[in-house]
Design an enzyme around this catalytic site. Structure first.
Site, short mmCIF file in Angstrom:
data_model
loop_
_atom_site.label_atom_id
_atom_site.label_comp_id
_atom_site.label_asym_id
_atom_site.label_seq_id
_atom_site.Cartn_x
_atom_site.Cartn_y
_atom_site.Cartn_z
N SER A 159 -21.53 -20.42 22.89
CA SER A 159 -20.40 -19.94 22.46
C SER A 159 -20.74 -18.56 21.56
O SER A 159 -21.78 -18.19 21.42
CB SER A 159 -20.02 -20.86 21.16
OG SER A 159 -18.92 -20.35 20.32
N TYR A 200 -21.55 -26.14 13.39
CA TYR A 200 -21.23 -26.08 14.91
C TYR A 200 -22.00 -24.41 15.04
O TYR A 200 -22.50 -24.48 16.25
CB TYR A 200 -19.68 -25.71 14.90
CG TYR A 200 -19.34 -25.22 16.41
CD1 TYR A 200 -19.34 -26.19 17.70
CD2 TYR A 200 -19.16 -24.09 16.73
CE1 TYR A 200 -18.96 -25.80 18.69
CE2 TYR A 200 -18.65 -23.53 18.09
CZ TYR A 200 -18.79 -24.44 19.05
OH TYR A 200 -18.50 -24.27 20.42
#
Length: 208
Positions: free
Chosen positions: A69, A82
């Protein structure tokens, strides 16, 4: 693993694409949600690499593509755990890549921005557009055909991370403020993520 290779032959390319995300203030995150994110986002990927890389190394060829990501390089407010999992994946992949240098086995990281999946429901994208899954798939195919370590989707995110790395602290904070979405501010209605987050805490093989 043995069954897969017996039926289909040696694994030449592994696409590690598993991830879940809890969004909200770090102090309110349930511990089970934090642990689950590390189990799926980090340890799930590590397990896959440990299963396939020894065979690739023995054959002298292979490619592992980890779907990470943009949060591997930036850390949006509201995504503390996250972002930590994606930073961990970046560090692990970097170290494994160094170990595999000269073996014929490639390791790549594909780092998309916000993708239009259930994982990102209710979140903001910042100045970039929400990506489609096809755009990420195209990036994966491209890196398999032309191996390299870091691939950002969209490409301009790479320029942001490089610029942030050389700016002094105050300027870096300003850049971060304007270009990295604040998910706490974006998520005005926590209920839109409730069903997804509940399912990812309990599902054996969550997707996102």
């Amino acid at each position: 693993m043995h069954t897969v290779e017996t039926r289909l032959g040696p694994i030449d390319v592994l696409i590690n694409n598993a991830g879940i995300m809890w969004v909200g203030p770090f102090a309110e995150e349930p511990e089970e949600a934090a642990l689950r994110q590390f189990d799926v986002n980090v340890h799930g990927v590590l397990r896959g690499m440990k299963l396939v890389i020894p065979g690739m190394r023995k054959r002298g060829r292979g490619h592992v593509v980890n779907i990470a990501s943009a949060a591997s390089k930036v850390a949006p407010a509201g995504e503390a755990t996250y972002a930590a999992t994606k930073h961990a994946l970046h560090g692990y992949s970097t170290a494994v890549r160094a170990e595999l240098r000269g073996t014929g086995v490639h390791v790549s990281l594909v780092m998309p921005g916000v993708v239009d999946t259930e994982l990102a429901v209710g979140t903001a994208t910042g100045p970039t557009r929400r990506l489609t899954t096809d755009q990420v798939a195209d990036a994966v195919l491209d890196v398999v055909l032309r191996p390299r370590f870091e691939v950002f989707v969209p490409r301009q995110v790479a320029a942001l991370t490089r610029l942030a790395a050389v700016l002094p602290g105050r300027a870096r904070d300003t850049l971060h403020h304007f270009l990295v979405p604040d998910q706490l501010a974006a998520l005005s209605d926590r209920s839109v993520r409730a069903a997804y987050e509940q399912r990812t805490r309990t599902a054996r093989h969550p997707e996102g």
